[in-house]
Design an enzyme around this catalytic site. Structure first.
Site, short mmCIF file in Angstrom:
data_model
loop_
_atom_site.label_atom_id
_atom_site.label_comp_id
_atom_site.label_asym_id
_atom_site.label_seq_id
_atom_site.Cartn_x
_atom_site.Cartn_y
_atom_site.Cartn_z
N LYS A 197 0.81 -1.18 -0.14
CA LYS A 197 0.24 0.05 -0.12
C LYS A 197 0.84 1.06 -0.14
O LYS A 197 1.48 1.82 1.01
CB LYS A 197 -0.88 0.10 1.35
CG LYS A 197 -1.96 1.24 1.08
CD LYS A 197 -2.51 1.52 2.42
CE LYS A 197 -1.94 2.56 3.19
NZ LYS A 197 -1.85 3.67 2.66
N GLY A 255 6.40 4.78 8.52
CA GLY A 255 5.70 6.03 9.07
C GLY A 255 5.75 6.52 10.27
O GLY A 255 7.06 6.34 10.95
N SER A 256 4.86 7.17 10.74
CA SER A 256 5.07 7.60 12.35
C SER A 256 4.90 6.63 12.96
O SER A 256 4.76 5.66 13.12
CB SER A 256 3.91 8.71 12.46
OG SER A 256 2.83 8.06 12.28
N THR A 257 5.61 7.18 14.43
CA THR A 257 5.44 6.20 15.69
C THR A 257 4.22 5.94 16.05
O THR A 257 3.89 4.68 16.45
CB THR A 257 6.47 6.83 16.65
OG1 THR A 257 7.87 7.09 16.08
CG2 THR A 257 6.63 5.91 17.85
N GLY A 260 2.80 3.53 13.76
CA GLY A 260 3.52 2.18 14.11
C GLY A 260 2.72 1.39 15.26
O GLY A 260 2.86 0.23 15.27
N GLU A 291 10.02 1.09 10.54
CA GLU A 291 10.79 1.90 10.22
C GLU A 291 10.01 3.03 10.54
O GLU A 291 9.05 3.82 9.82
CB GLU A 291 11.29 1.81 8.97
CG GLU A 291 12.60 2.53 8.74
CD GLU A 291 12.61 4.17 8.44
OE1 GLU A 291 12.60 4.89 9.34
OE2 GLU A 291 12.40 4.46 7.11
P1 NDP Z 1 1.31 7.79 9.01
O1 NDP Z 1 2.17 7.24 10.04
O2 NDP Z 1 0.02 8.10 9.73
O3 NDP Z 1 1.49 7.26 7.59
C1 NDP Z 1 2.33 6.37 7.09
C2 NDP Z 1 1.50 5.08 6.35
O4 NDP Z 1 0.67 4.44 7.19
C3 NDP Z 1 0.48 5.69 5.43
O5 NDP Z 1 0.42 5.08 4.00
C4 NDP Z 1 -0.65 5.62 5.84
O6 NDP Z 1 -1.77 5.72 5.03
C5 NDP Z 1 -0.59 4.38 6.80
N1 NDP Z 1 -1.42 4.17 7.59
C6 NDP Z 1 -2.21 5.26 8.42
N2 NDP Z 1 -3.04 4.54 9.54
C7 NDP Z 1 -2.77 3.27 9.43
C8 NDP Z 1 -3.53 2.25 10.25
N3 NDP Z 1 -4.23 2.22 11.04
N4 NDP Z 1 -2.76 0.82 9.78
C9 NDP Z 1 -2.14 1.00 8.94
N5 NDP Z 1 -1.60 1.62 7.87
C10 NDP Z 1 -2.09 3.01 8.37
O7 NDP Z 1 2.12 9.11 8.82
P2 NDP Z 1 1.66 10.79 8.26
O8 NDP Z 1 1.59 10.44 6.76
O9 NDP Z 1 0.26 11.03 8.74
O10 NDP Z 1 2.61 11.68 8.79
C11 NDP Z 1 2.72 12.13 9.96
C12 NDP Z 1 4.04 12.13 10.55
O11 NDP Z 1 4.61 10.81 10.39
C13 NDP Z 1 5.07 13.22 9.65
O12 NDP Z 1 4.85 14.36 9.94
C14 NDP Z 1 6.34 12.34 10.01
O13 NDP Z 1 6.89 12.99 11.55
C15 NDP Z 1 5.93 10.98 10.32
N6 NDP Z 1 6.54 10.22 9.20
C16 NDP Z 1 7.58 9.45 8.99
C17 NDP Z 1 7.80 8.73 8.07
C18 NDP Z 1 9.30 7.99 8.07
O14 NDP Z 1 10.06 8.03 7.10
N7 NDP Z 1 9.62 7.33 9.09
C19 NDP Z 1 7.11 8.69 6.90
C20 NDP Z 1 5.87 9.34 6.98
C21 NDP Z 1 5.53 10.08 8.29
P3 NDP Z 1 -2.63 7.27 4.69
O15 NDP Z 1 -1.38 8.14 3.92
O16 NDP Z 1 -3.97 6.83 4.23
O17 NDP Z 1 -2.82 7.59 6.25
#
Ligand code: NDP
Length: 504
Positions: A189, A242-244, A247, A264
């Site tokens: 995804k 993604g975000s903590t 996670g 990660e």
């Molecule tokens: P998220 O952690 O919300 O999103 C990362 C991914 O997870 C997206 O594909 C998201 O889908 C998906 N996701 C969201 N909710 C769920 C769930 N319940 N179960 C499974 N997957 C899910 O990050 P954001 O995009 O909201 O960014 C917010 C903050 O996170 C940033 O400002 C940054 O601080 C941090 N971040 C860190 C990253 C890294 O590289 N370590 C990458 C991205 C963000 P969807 O987009 O539809 O919400």
């Protein structure tokens, strides 16, 4: 014919063809609910495409396709799987400019960066793991006489991969390449904000001959498609970036079938410049550490720590360089910094500028959107340098934008205390001429990766990941192959004399 040939203006480029449906079992299909999601150009807010929205039912379909494809894919000779990945790497290189433009259009990465970083790094990742496929060996373990004990590495099965919006091309390669080399099938995804390059890569995978069902792409929302991947009983492993906070949600959702997990998550990278550092190199490296991709990187050097003896001289050069960075349309090859990837995220970063002011931080430069009317409709934020204190929110929380918090320190002990003073533990850098100090800090820093007299180096051979709230598990290298396989210990009685356990 690509969109560039029609006009010599690079910013007028339009993709010749765009994949906008879900990719399941080798077919381009609509989502089960027939919904669509607009993909927005962050430069001007225009709609690039309406993509099909994947829901939980589509994830189920994709898992079924992956399950069906798994026996043949995992049984294929590893060298043949590798050969397909090598072909894919070649195809990516052939399409370097096109893929770079697509990524620039959708994410806001400057085209310039895509040509020196994103696309080449994506190609080498597929090539590295293509080469790895038939070299990832098991082992023989010296156990007691008469037994042969060997360790085989088996693919885990269907893996779910959830990828964010900040580096879609690269991050999908970091996840898909090792998973495929090891013989797994994939349901991936991409973020619904930036799905276009992943859909294009899926198309290329089909072109080079990766069988139907081996890779399935389901762009959709996190709370529906993402959540279904995290909980799906037939998915054996989830790799998440993604975000903590999200996670943690994934960890909870994965408990049903005790999935293998790889996380990660965020970071708040300390980038430490000591008094003996070579200043020009440290200034340039620190600028790359934070400004590359508008600071939207988990490993960004977002906490710049300067020894008090060089702080003023360093800041003069660093701020000067920062103010000279050319913001603009990411498709323009002269652009050095593009827009943030979404409007929501741009607001989040501007909100942190307000937080910095409230906390008494000094905004040395930036802190607002640029004045240029040509950028007014886009998600731009000027690169922002803030003097702040270690306990401030802007020194503790991930801003994830063109925003660097600057602190000074008196000695090594204070530097270490500040550097290790967050919950995160992903990447850290340090600049010094003192080899002893460099190694001491490499050992003492709470981080999964440390760069010395450099920052943000990545290579497919070198493990990438963090400790603490930055997650666990590693991408890249042999570590990634271990993440995507189960070790199986096999005992063979070749000539063992075993006394009876129940002598009669
Ligand atoms: P998220 O952690 O919300 O999103 C990362 C991914 O997870 C997206 O594909 C998201 O889908 C998906 N996701 C969201 N909710 C769920 C769930 N319940 N179960 C499974 N997957 C899910 O990050 P954001 O995009 O909201 O960014 C917010 C903050 O996170 C940033 O400002 C940054 O601080 C941090 N971040 C860190 C990253 C890294 O590289 N370590 C990458 C991205 C963000 P969807 O987009 O539809 O919400």
């Amino acid at each position: 014919m690509d969109g560039m040939s029609a006009s010599n203006d690079p910013t007028a480029w339009k993709p010749a063809s765009l994949r906008s449906k879900l990719f399941i079992d080798g077919q381009w299909v609509d989502g089960a609910d027939g919904g669509t999601i607009d993909v927005i150009n962050p430069h001007d807010g225009s709609v690039i495409a309406a993509i099909a929205e994947a829901t939980a039912a589509d994830v189920d379909r994709a898992v079924e396709a992956a399950r069906k494809a798994f026996p043949a894919w995992s049984a294929m000779a590893a060298m043949d799987r590798g050969r397909l990945l090598l072909k894919l790497a070649d195809r990516i290189e052939e399409e370097q400019a096109e893929l770079g433009r697509l990524e620039a259009l959708n994410t806001g990465h400057p085209f310039r960066d895509t040509q020196i970083l994103d696309v080449p790094r994506t190609a080498v990742t597929y090539r590295y793991f293509g080469g790895m496929a038939d070299k990832f060996e098991g082992s023989v373990i010296p156990v007691e006489a008469g037994f042969l004990n060997y360790l085989a590495r088996e693919p885990v099965g269907v893996v779910g991969q959830i990828v964010p919006w900040n580096f879609p091309l690269m991050f999908t390669s970091w996840k898909m390449a090792p998973a495929l080399a090891a013989g797994n099938c994939i349901v991936i995804k991409p973020s619904e904000i930036t799905p276009l390059s992943t859909l294009r890569i899926a198309e290329m995978m089909q072109e080079v001959g990766i069988p139907d069902g081996v890779v399935n792409v389901v762009p959709g929302y996190g709370h529906t498609a993402g959540a279904r991947i995290a909980e799906h009983p037939e998915i054996a492993k989830v790799a998440f970036t993604g975000s903590t906070a999200t996670g943690r949600t994934v960890v909870k959702a994965s408990a049903g079938n005790l999935k293998k997990l790889q996380l990660e998550l965020g970071g708040k990278g300390a980038n430490i410049v000591f008094g003996d550092a070579l200043i020009p190199a440290a200034v340039g490296g620190s600028a790359f550490a934070i400004w590359h991709n508008q600071g939207q990187a988990c490993i960004a050097g977002s906490r710049l720590m300067l020894h008090e003896s060089i702080a003023d001289a360093f800041m003069e050069k660093f701020v000067g360089l920062t103010e000279s960075i050319r913001l603009g349309n990411p498709l323009d090859p002269a652009t050095e910094m593009g827009p943030l990837t979404s409007k929501v995220h741009r607001q989040r970063v501007l909100d942190y500028c307000a937080v910095a002011r409230e906390e008494g931080g000094e905004i040395v430069t930036g802190g607002t959107a640029p004045d240029d009317p040509a950028l007014a409709a886009g998600c731009y934020v000027r690169p922002t340098v803030v003097r702040a204190k270690p306990g401030d929110r802007v020194c503790q929380e991930e801003v994830f934008g063109p925003f660097v918090s600057v602190m000074t320190f008196r000695d090594d002990a204070e530097a270490l205390e500040i550097a290790n003073g967050t919950d995160y533990g992903l990447g850290s850098g340090l600049w010094t001429a003192d080899l002893k100090r460099a190694h001491k800090f490499a050992g003492a820093l709470h981080a999964g990766m440390v760069w010395i007299n450099s920052y943000k180096r990545v290579n497919p051979g070198s493990p990438f990941g963090g400790v603490g709230r930055s997650g666990y598990g590693r991408e890249m290298g042999f570590e990634a192959m271990r993440e995507y396989t189960h070790p199986k210990s096999v005992w063979v009685n070749v000539d063992a004399q075993i006394p009876p356990y129940y002598p009669r």
